[in-house]
Design a protein around this motif. Structure first.
Motif, mmCIF file in Angstrom:
data_model
loop_
_atom_site.group_PDB
_atom_site.id
_atom_site.type_symbol
_atom_site.label_atom_id
_atom_site.label_comp_id
_atom_site.label_asym_id
_atom_site.label_seq_id
_atom_site.Cartn_x
_atom_site.Cartn_y
_atom_site.Cartn_z
ATOM 1 N N GLN A 50 0.811 -1.199 0.000
ATOM 2 C CA GLN A 50 0.000 0.000 0.000
ATOM 3 C C GLN A 50 0.853 1.261 0.000
ATOM 4 O O GLN A 50 1.508 1.559 -0.975
ATOM 5 N N PHE A 51 0.887 2.022 1.089
ATOM 6 C CA PHE A 51 1.655 3.276 1.104
ATOM 7 C C PHE A 51 3.134 3.000 1.350
ATOM 8 O O PHE A 51 3.500 2.490 2.408
ATOM 9 N N CYS A 69 7.168 7.362 1.376
ATOM 10 C CA CYS A 69 6.258 8.434 0.952
ATOM 11 C C CYS A 69 5.214 8.764 2.011
ATOM 12 O O CYS A 69 4.362 9.634 1.786
ATOM 13 N N ALA A 70 5.242 8.069 3.140
ATOM 14 C CA ALA A 70 4.266 8.285 4.203
ATOM 15 C C ALA A 70 4.779 9.345 5.170
ATOM 16 O O ALA A 70 4.976 9.090 6.357
ATOM 17 N N CYS A 101 5.355 10.786 -4.838
ATOM 18 C CA CYS A 101 5.910 9.540 -4.289
ATOM 19 C C CYS A 101 6.898 8.965 -5.293
ATOM 20 O O CYS A 101 6.539 8.136 -6.135
ATOM 21 N N PHE A 106 -3.797 11.375 -2.819
ATOM 22 C CA PHE A 106 -2.556 11.358 -2.040
ATOM 23 C C PHE A 106 -1.345 11.813 -2.856
ATOM 24 O O PHE A 106 -0.521 12.588 -2.368
ATOM 25 N N TYR A 134 6.408 -0.845 3.678
ATOM 26 C CA TYR A 134 5.042 -0.343 3.545
ATOM 27 C C TYR A 134 4.370 -0.147 4.900
ATOM 28 O O TYR A 134 4.653 -0.853 5.859
ATOM 29 N N ALA A 191 -2.721 3.203 6.033
ATOM 30 C CA ALA A 191 -3.353 4.441 6.486
ATOM 31 C C ALA A 191 -4.435 4.092 7.505
ATOM 32 O O ALA A 191 -5.261 3.219 7.269
ATOM 33 N N PHE A 193 -0.552 6.825 9.962
ATOM 34 C CA PHE A 193 -0.061 5.595 9.357
ATOM 35 C C PHE A 193 0.372 4.635 10.458
ATOM 36 O O PHE A 193 0.680 5.061 11.578
#
Length: 537
Positions: A27-28, A32-33, A43, A92, A157, A160, A175
């Motif tokens: 996922q994220f 980039c979080a 990202c 995002f 990863y 969220a 996160f």
């Protein structure tokens, strides 16, 4: 002979020894979080190989603006700008890595499916096998890998735990870390969850992974990513997900302690304590609670896996699917039809998914067939869409569903344009990016034969196909697509040839001194006029 407890301990020990923190796909991206990336909506992480964003210095990729599909959507979702998943992932990020050639990944640090090697130039084909065809050591290794995934944190990863609005557009980060197995459970939940409209209001008629054309491509990608993560954390590059062929099964034959966990001796809704799956905790199963709180699943443990196979509502799902039902489904020529949702008739996708009767292909949402039948039959964690991936049988089941999809692709050989380009439910058009994957993948990219993605199924392999035939396949496919034009050209060519032959014959007769009394009759005859017309045509 080892006892069940000793086997369980040995599998746990194997899993513990295999724990290696390596990159995970999901996922994220952790890189980039952060507030800076969210505020910049970018990202494009550095690739460790050369220290440049997206490996640009090594010509692996570049940071580019995301191109979103402008094709119209179906009427099922009447809102705009209320769900973070709309036009994924633009809420995002609007700039991500665009990888070149056979490179892939959120920083272009991996190879596309079906490729390997330092420069991703080596083709590789792996085979998914029937779980009952595995040796004991292979089966035990697979179970150990599952337990390993449940106990290995994802290094690259995070998930969220709040919406973009709740994050105050990126300044209030929400996160959380998660293990590799639960990362994929959470992704399945996130793609299927309801839209939060504020207050206590939600919109339920939305799903980015089910009830529409993207159902099969989405789960195909899901399994490929899950497979790759196991390959990476174990170092076993040959690993593939086994499948359970449930056609004509009398009961849940994988529901034993030797395989996916037997029934608890005193509580039929729980798993046997002899299986280490009995100690697993589920996540993302309380959708009504999340909706009432207008919150997202935060991956908090919510209790053990529930499963009571066969004790389901028989009026909805009287038995497991049959071979005849699968064969009828495969005979359907249309991939998608009508409204392209769960009301679609004569749709291969809707029939395989289970919203259409597997004997008539007519939509009947009061019954659950094929894919859906298995979920309902399990009568537990598998039976609730958002949390169904908590039960590891989910993987075996969807691997077999994917094999049926593969059989249909090989039988009907559809071109890409068969997959709907427009008017499908939100997120399901051909060029839409699939939620919630980063890096980005379009639905249409996985509407292709599995061999092109680097895997095959043991029961679908064709041992008699030699290398020369394999070489000819793409050319035969091209010939099939242009066959009508070739036939037309041959017909016209035959007509032109006939006309020219007649004209030449006529000229020869004239030169041979044909009687003047006869000559005018040639130019006035109906045959000649017809020949002249056909030659112009």
């Amino acid at each position: 002979m080892l006892s069940c407890c000793s086997v369980r301990m040995s599998l746990f020990a194997m899993g513990f020894l295999l724990v290696i923190l390596q990159p995970s796909t999901g996922q994220f991206p952790r890189a980039c979080a952060n507030t800076q990336s969210l505020l910049r909506k970018e990202c494009c992480p550095l690739w460790d190989g050369d220290g440049s964003p997206c490996g640009e210095s090594s010509n692996r990729g570049a940071c580019q603006a995301i191109l979103l599909s402008q094709a119209p959507l179906g009427p099922q979702f009447p809102f705009s700008g209320v769900d973070d998943r709309e036009d994924w992932p633009s809420v995002f990020y609007n700039r991500t890595c665009k990888c070149k050639g056979n490179f892939m990944g959120f920083n272009c640090g991996e190879c596309k499916f079906g490729f390997s090697g330092l420069n991703c130039t080596e083709r590789r084909l792996r085979t998914r096998r029937n779980i009952f065809q595995l040796t004991n050591s292979e089966k035990d290794k697979f179970l150990a890998y599952l337990n390993l995934a449940k106990n290995t944190p994802s290094q690259d990863y995070v998930i969220a735990t709040g919406t973009y609005t709740q994050m105050n557009n990126g300044s209030n980060l929400m996160f959380r870390n998660i293990n590799m197995y639960d990362l994929f459970v959470w992704m399945h939940y996130y793609a299927s969850r309801d839209t939060l409209l504020g207050g206590s209001n939600v919109w339920r008629d939305i799903d980015f992974a089910h009830e529409a054309p993207g159902f099969l491509p989405w789960h195909r990608l899901f399994l490929l990513l899950w497979e790759r993560e196991i390959q990476k954390i174990t170092g076993d590059e040959n690993f593939t997900i086994p499948y359970w062929d449930w056609r004509d099964a009398e009961d849940c034959v994988v529901c034993t302690d030797e395989y996916m966990g037997g029934r608890h001796p005193t509580n039929p809704n729980l798993l046997s304590p002899a299986s280490f799956f009995s100690s697993w905790q589920v996540i993302c199963t309380r959708s009504e609670e999340y909706n009432s709180q207008q919150s997202l699943c935060n991956a908090t443990s919510e209790g053990p896996i529930l499963r009571n196979p066969g004790n389901n509502d028989k009026s909805r799902t009287p038995r497991l699917p049959s071979s005849a039902e699968v064969e009828f489904c495969l005979s359907l020529t249309q991939y998608e039809s009508g409204s392209m949702d769960k009301m679609a008739n004569y749709s291969f996708r809707n029939t395989l998914e289970g919203f259409a009767d597997p004997r008539t292909a007519i939509s009947n949402i009061s019954q659950s067939g094929l894919h859906n039948a298995l979920h309902i039959y399990m009568n537990g964690s598998m039976s609730q869409v958002q949390g169904s991936a908590n039960d590891p049988i989910f993987l075996l089941h969807h691997a077999f569903v994917d094999s049926i999809f593969e059989r249909w692709l090989r039988r009907h050989r559809p071109i890409l344009e068969v997959y709907p380009a427009a008017n499908a439910p939100i997120g399901h058009n051909r060029e839409n990016y699939m939620v919630p994957f980063i890096p980005l993948y379009r639905n249409g990219e996985f509407f292709i034969p599995s061999r092109e993605l680097g895997y095959d199924y043991e029961y679908l392999q064709e041992p008699a196909l030699d290398s020369f035939q394999e070489f000819l396949i793409p050319y035969l496919e091209q010939a099939r697509q242009i066959w009508p034009w070739l036939v037309g050209a041959a017909v016209i060519g035959g007509i032109v040839t006939a006309v020219l032959s007649s004209l030449i014959l006529a000229c020869k007769k004239k030169r041979a001194g044909t009687s003047p009394e006869i000559q005018p009759l040639l130019t006035e005859s109906e045959d000649y006029n017809n020949i002249s017309y056909q030659s112009h045509f």
